[in-house]
Every structure is written in structure tokens, then in C-alpha cells.
Design a protein around this motif. Structure first.
Motif, PDB file in Angstrom:
ATOM      1  N   UNK A 127       0.827  -1.209   0.000  1.00  0.00           N
ATOM      2  CA  UNK A 127       0.000   0.000   0.000  1.00  0.00           C
ATOM      3  C   UNK A 127       0.857   1.253   0.000  1.00  0.00           C
ATOM      4  N   UNK A 128       0.351   2.266  -0.687  1.00  0.00           N
ATOM      5  CA  UNK A 128       0.953   3.599  -0.671  1.00  0.00           C
ATOM      6  C   UNK A 128       0.521   4.303   0.617  1.00  0.00           C
ATOM      7  N   UNK A 129       1.466   4.590   1.538  1.00  0.00           N
ATOM      8  CA  UNK A 129       1.084   5.234   2.810  1.00  0.00           C
ATOM      9  C   UNK A 129       0.469   6.619   2.621  1.00  0.00           C
ATOM     10  N   UNK A 130       0.640   7.215   1.433  1.00  0.00           N
ATOM     11  CA  UNK A 130       0.070   8.548   1.199  1.00  0.00           C
ATOM     12  C   UNK A 130      -1.412   8.492   0.859  1.00  0.00           C
ATOM     13  N   UNK A 131      -1.960   7.310   0.589  1.00  0.00           N
ATOM     14  CA  UNK A 131      -3.370   7.212   0.206  1.00  0.00           C
ATOM     15  C   UNK A 131      -4.264   7.437   1.423  1.00  0.00           C
ATOM     16  N   UNK A 146      -6.906   5.996   2.367  1.00  0.00           N
ATOM     17  CA  UNK A 146      -7.338   4.785   3.038  1.00  0.00           C
ATOM     18  C   UNK A 146      -6.332   4.273   4.059  1.00  0.00           C
ATOM     19  N   UNK A 147      -5.035   4.605   3.864  1.00  0.00           N
ATOM     20  CA  UNK A 147      -4.026   4.126   4.812  1.00  0.00           C
ATOM     21  C   UNK A 147      -4.216   4.795   6.170  1.00  0.00           C
ATOM     22  N   UNK A 148      -4.470   6.087   6.171  1.00  0.00           N
ATOM     23  CA  UNK A 148      -4.699   6.763   7.458  1.00  0.00           C
ATOM     24  C   UNK A 148      -5.974   6.234   8.118  1.00  0.00           C
ATOM     25  N   UNK A 149      -6.988   5.942   7.312  1.00  0.00           N
ATOM     26  CA  UNK A 149      -8.197   5.321   7.856  1.00  0.00           C
ATOM     27  C   UNK A 149      -7.867   3.977   8.481  1.00  0.00           C
ATOM     28  N   UNK A 150      -6.985   3.213   7.829  1.00  0.00           N
ATOM     29  CA  UNK A 150      -6.565   1.923   8.366  1.00  0.00           C
ATOM     30  C   UNK A 150      -5.920   2.083   9.738  1.00  0.00           C
ATOM     31  N   UNK A 151      -5.007   3.072   9.867  1.00  0.00           N
ATOM     32  CA  UNK A 151      -4.358   3.300  11.163  1.00  0.00           C
ATOM     33  C   UNK A 151      -5.387   3.650  12.241  1.00  0.00           C
ATOM     34  N   UNK A 152      -6.306   4.544  11.910  1.00  0.00           N
ATOM     35  CA  UNK A 152      -7.329   4.936  12.892  1.00  0.00           C
ATOM     36  C   UNK A 152      -8.184   3.749  13.310  1.00  0.00           C
ATOM     37  N   UNK A 153      -8.546   2.924  12.337  1.00  0.00           N
ATOM     38  CA  UNK A 153      -9.372   1.755  12.651  1.00  0.00           C
ATOM     39  C   UNK A 153      -8.618   0.746  13.492  1.00  0.00           C
ATOM     40  N   UNK A 154      -7.319   0.609  13.274  1.00  0.00           N
ATOM     41  CA  UNK A 154      -6.533  -0.313  14.100  1.00  0.00           C
ATOM     42  C   UNK A 154      -6.476   0.161  15.547  1.00  0.00           C
ATOM     43  N   UNK A 155      -6.370   1.474  15.752  1.00  0.00           N
ATOM     44  CA  UNK A 155      -6.400   2.012  17.118  1.00  0.00           C
ATOM     45  C   UNK A 155      -7.765   1.722  17.750  1.00  0.00           C
ATOM     46  N   UNK A 156      -8.840   1.979  17.008  1.00  0.00           N
ATOM     47  CA  UNK A 156     -10.190   1.711  17.521  1.00  0.00           C
ATOM     48  C   UNK A 156     -10.390   0.226  17.804  1.00  0.00           C
ATOM     49  N   UNK A 157      -9.858  -0.617  16.919  1.00  0.00           N
ATOM     50  CA  UNK A 157      -9.988  -2.063  17.119  1.00  0.00           C
ATOM     51  C   UNK A 157      -9.253  -2.505  18.379  1.00  0.00           C
TER      52      UNK A 157
END
Length: 576
Positions: free
Chosen positions: A162-166, A168-179
Motif C-alpha cells: 500500500x501507498x502510505x500517502x493514500x 485509506x491508509x490513514x483510515x486503516x491506522x485509525x481503525x486499528x487504534x479503535x480495534x
């Protein structure tokens, strides 16, 4: 001797290790390492052994294993060249939801089968309380970068680069914290004997409540679709699907979850297809590039793109059929490319090759353009007409019917007005009515001096003596003369003629990044939206200065016409 199922089964498993039988024939079958999934997809390496005898298949297994490791090595090399792809927010939700469900199932297993010993109970409670508090703090301050290593492990398990600049990547990080916040709370509830606790986070509550569905990737879709459809295809049909499958893998990624595809993904595919260069697999400069990289390089190099017929009849037809099959099989809720078709702005009768640079040199390398006289000999239309077509994309009739009054000044910019006139002049379509700035090259060649001379002579027509034919069409004689010139100079190709200059112009619009844009359509006289038919803009919606700046980008690298330049430029005597 007592029967021992375990010892009896082991030899049989060894005999068929990495061998599977399909329709009576044996195949070597072995999964690729997960880290290679972004390149090869999730499907295993499979090689037909072309035998129905197990003993023969066993003998061939060693050779097949060598082929497997060669494929693995090639994939690892290619993996290093893979450009990380964008991650959509929808896909990020699906990835983290799957990870959460697996971690939740692991927690249930540990609490039921490997419960925390009494001496470690308080430490486990404290650890979960700290974990939940830390996740809450990070979400409140948006301090989520520390979860990047976890994101890398999760994405690797999914087989995604994955391109970290996309976004969706920041959304992924936020969701991992929430998870992790929810998992800490779940673990804490289990430690306290509460096995009924449900997440308060709607994403993960929804994940728990949703019926389990298998994850199916783009690679899985291609494999499953071909398994069902390909047996009835001719070899040429199967080969024709290859470029479409390559497009899918390069744009979306082999490991992309099909269920997460949206209309935005469909439009991204469609836009990429429309920008595909002709002969993608044969152009040397594009060898080894991914499809998005090839599209970018081709646009930079000004390479011609595939036509609407190929867009609609090949790529989009194949993609729509595959996604339609996925909808029928309930892999997808809707076809993401349904109804997306390219509009052919060029009439079928107008389709022909553009001139090559060498052909342009040949055309303009002799009379009436070479040698350049102070006053070009012969009919002025024969000198200026092809140049107007080359630098403005004007149709033969638009050129031949020009009136002196059609060359005027608007906001300090000298322009030509393509419009109906009092002597039967007409335009092809409503969109053809337009204002075209005079290209700087024509100004340097003395075009405005010629217009001024016609003004002083009192000529109504810019090119005196031109008349429409019996059907009211202008430029027949002009076109016939130019066709004879091509024959005399041995310039040949697919339906080459005056209209070929228009295709050269369209190609240069594309090279300038204007092809298909609203201002590009305004310059070329193509149908466009949002314009009126009144005022100095002639419906384009652009000021003369904007049009002039855009037209100045039209250049022909490799074609030197500087010998046609004159020392002075005379403007028309009166602007209209």
C-alpha cells in the motif's frame, strides 16, 4: 497389528504432497508465500503434469518443484518493482474488520481453553485498562503513527502493498487504534467473567453481527470466471482477455477484496482504459512498466491512445462481463463499471491516420512552402490552408469559407471566428461554432499580413474565389488539390488527407494535457457542456487570452518550419 489411522494416513499424504487430481489428471499445486500475493495473487502455483497415473506424477514432481521455485524467485524480483497501490477507505474497513474478528476469536479461544492463571490475573486486567486508555488518548490527539508497524503486519498478511500517502491508509491506522481499544475492553470483560460484552464501536459491532463471508480477491475473480467461461472460448478470445486481466491486477491489485469495490474504482478503471496507449505490449519504451506507469509515460511522450471501439468493445466489455458474473455469484452487490462507455467524438467517416513527423517534413518541404518567397506563389489557400489545419485543427470547410471579417481582435488577442456567414458559410455542428486565437507560429509566418492585404483589397472572402459546392459544402477543390499533392510526394497511409491534420491536432492536444478537457474541446470545435451561443466567447466559456495560452501549447517536436517566418507581422487594419 493394531490399526493406527495416523500412521496409515501419513504415507498416503506423502505420496500426494503438492499433487491434486482434477478430472482424472494430475497437477502440481503449491501455495505462494503470502508476501508475494501483491504480485501473483492468492491463487496457488499450478502446473499440469499431463498424466492420469499417480506414479508418473510423483516422478514429475521434482521438476515441477523447480518450476515453482523459479516462479517464486521471479515474483520476488517483480515484488521489488511493484509500486504500492492506493488503499480505499472501504477496503480499509474490510481489512481491519477481518483482523478484528480473528483477534476476537483468538481471545475467546484463550479464555475458554487457556485461561489466565490467578497469579497473572491482575496484571492482565491492568494491561487492558492501560491499553484501552492509551487507544482513547491516541484517538483524541490523532497520534496514530505508532500503529504503522501493526498496519504493515496486517497488510502483509492480506498480501497488499500500500501507498502510505493514500487516504485509506490513514483510515486503516485509525481503525486499528479503535480495534485495539475494543479488543482491550473485550479481553477485560472476559477476564471479569462477562462473555456477553459487545463492542460499542459501530464498525466492529457490525463486523460481529454480519454473517461470515469468504474473502474473494480480484485474482480469485479472474481465476473463477475463467474456470467457468474459458472452456467455451476460442484461444484468440482467451488471449484477448489477457490485457483486461493485466489492467485489473495493475490498477486494483490482485489481492484487492472484490466485495470492497465501489463505483469510484469502476471509474478509475474506465479512465485508465481510455488513456491506454495503442500497442501497449509492443511499445519498447513501455516494456516492464505497470499499466498506470505505462499510461503516464505514454501521455508524457504523446503516444496515441486506443480508440472508443477498443475501449468499449474489448476492455469495458470484458470487465463488465466479469463483474456482472461476480454480481450473479453474490461476490459483489453491484457492477462497478456498468454503463461506462466511451463516446466516439469522431464520425466514422472522419477516421483516418494522422501524419507522422517525417510525412509532415515531406509535405512542407517543397512548394508552395519551400523555398519561402516573400509572397507565396499560387493560391493563398494552398499555402495557408494546410498550416491552419495543422496548428488549429480546423476542418477543410471551416478554412475555405473564412471571411476577412472572421479574423478580428478580442481583448487584444487576434482570433478567427468559425461561424455561419451571409454567403452560405456554415458550421458542422453547434459545438463547431467557436473563437480560435491565431497560433503564434502562423503569426510569425506572416498570416496577419496576408489578412491585412485582403482587407486593403476590399475582399470579402479571405481566400478569394472559393465557393461552396451544390450541396453547400466548402473546400472540395482544396481537398482534391491536397490529395494530389500527397500522391505526388508519395505520402501514403490509412485514408490520409486534409482531415488527417485534425488528428495531428488532437494528438498534440493530448500531449499538452488538453485532449478531452473542456478548453481542448473548445479549441477543436467538439461538443461541450455549459456554453451559450452568444458573446465573444462563442459558447466556449473561456476568454480569448485563456484560449490563446492553451493554443500556444500546441507544438510539433521534430518539425522545423522556422524558414517560413517573416521579419514583420502586420495586424488587420480594423478589429470587428
Amino acid at each position: 497389528m493394531a490399526h493406527n489411522p495416523a500412521t496409515d494416513e501419513a504415507p498416503e499424504m506423502a505420496r500426494t504432497s503438492n499433487l491434486i487430481r482434477r478430472h482424472g489428471r494430475w497437477y502440481f499445486n503449491k501455495a505462494y508465500p503470502k508476501e508475494l500475493w501483491p504480485v501473483v495473487g492468492r491463487s496457488p502455483f499450478r502446473l499440469a503434469l499431463n498424466t492420469d497415473a499417480l506414479e508418473q506424477a510423483q516422478r514429475m514432481r521434482g521438476h515441477a518443484e523447480q518450476r515453482y521455485w523459479a516462479a517464486v524467485d521471479a515474483a520476488r524480483k517483480k515484488l521489488g518493482e511493484v509500486v504500492p497501490r492506493a488503499l480505499s477507505e472501504v477496503e480499509a474497513v474490510a481489512i481491519v474488520s477481518r483482523w478484528f474478528l480473528q483477534r476476537n476469536a483468538d481471545l475467546d479461544h484463550w479464555h475458554l481453553h487457556e485461561p489466565t492463571p490467578p497469579e497473572g490475573w491482575q496484571d492482565a486486567v491492568n494491561g487492558n485498562e492501560v491499553g484501552a486508555a492509551d487507544a482513547t488518548r491516541r484517538l483524541g490527539t490523532n497520534d496514530i503513527a505508532a500503529y504503522a508497524p501493526l498496519a504493515a503486519r496486517v497488510l502483509e498478511a492480506e498480501g497488499i502493498k500500500v501507498d502510505p500517502a493514500s487516504s485509506g491508509y490513514r483510515t486503516l491506522l485509525q481503525l486499528l487504534v479503535r480495534a485495539n481499544k475494543e479488543l482491550s475492553r473485550i479481553d477485560l470483560a472476559r477476564l471479569q467473567g462477562d462473555f456477553g460484552y459487545r463492542p460499542s464501536d459501530p464498525v466492529f459491532l457490525s463486523a460481529l453481527n454480519a454473517p461470515p463471508t469468504p474473502r474473494r480477491t480480484v485474482g480469485d475473480l479472474i481465476d473463477a470466471y475463467e474456470r467457468e467461461k474459458a472452456p467455451s472460448w476460442a484461444p484468440s478470445t482467451k488471449a484477448a482477455h489477457g490485457p483486461a486481466w493485466r489492467l485489473l491486477k495493475d490498477v486494483l491489485g490482485s489481492s484487492r477484496d472484490v466485495a470492497t469495490l465501489t463505483r469510484d474504482d469502476g471509474r478509475r478503471l474506465f479512465d485508465t482504459v481510455k488513456a491506454l496507449p495503442k500497442g501497449l505490449g509492443k511499445v519498447k519504451s513501455l516494456t516492464g512498466l505497470t499499466v498506470p506507469q505505462a499510461v503516464e509515460r505514454a501521455a508524457r511522450d504523446g503516444l496515441p491512445v486506443i480508440g472508443p471501439k477498443t475501449v468499449n468493445g474489448s476492455y469495458m466489455a470484458f470487465l463488465s462481463a466479469a463483474f456482472g458474473w461476480a454480481v450473479k455469484e453474490q461476490w459483489l452487490s453491484a457492477n462497478p463499471v456498468a454503463g461506462l462507455t466511451a463516446v466516439d467524438a469522431v464520425d466514422a467517416a472522419d477516421k483516418r491516420d494522422p501524419f507522422t513527423v517525417d510525412q509532415l517534413r515531406t509535405i512542407f518541404g517543397a512548394a508552395p512552402w519551400s523555398p519561402r518567397d516573400p509572397e507565396p506563389r499560387g493560391k493563398p489557400l494552398h499555402f495557408w490552408g494546410p498550416l491552419l489545419a495543422l496548428f488549429h485543427g480546423m476542418r477543410r470547410g471551416e478554412i475555405a469559407q473564412l471571411a476577412v471579417a472572421d479574423v478580428t481582435a478580442v481583448d487584444g488577442v487576434t482570433v478567427m471566428l468559425v461561424r455561419p456567414g451571409q454567403d452560405g458559410q456554415r458550421v458542422k455542428t453547434k459545438g463547431s461554432r467557436r473563437m480560435v486565437p491565431v497560433h503564434p507560429e502562423l503569426q510569425r509566418m506572416g498570416f496577419l499580413t496576408f489578412v491585412a492585404q485582403q482587407q486593403r483589397a476590399g475582399s470579402h472572402q479571405l481566400f478569394s474565389g472559393e465557393e461552396p459546392n451544390s450541396r453547400g459544402q466548402w473546400g472540395d477543390g482544396f481537398s482534391d488539390w491536397f490529395t494530389r499533392l500527397l500522391v505526388a510526394r508519395s505520402v501514403s497511409g490509412k485514408r490520409l488527407g486534409l482531415h488527417s491534420f485534425r488528428h495531428n491536432f488532437e494528438d498534440r492536444l493530448r500531449a499538452a494535457g488538453l485532449r478531452g478537457s473542456d478548453i481542448g474541446k473548445a479549441l477543436a470545435g467538439r461538443a461541450r457542456q455549459g456554453g451559450s451561443d452568444s458573446g465573444d466567447t462563442y459558447g466556449s466559456g473561456y476568454a480569448a487570452t485563456q484560449l490563446a495560452e492553451a493554443l500556444a501549447l500546441i507544438e510539433y517536436p521534430g518539425l522545423d518550419l522556422s524558414r517560413l517566418h517573416v521579419g514583420t507581422v502586420e495586424a488587420p487594419q480594423r478589429p470587428f
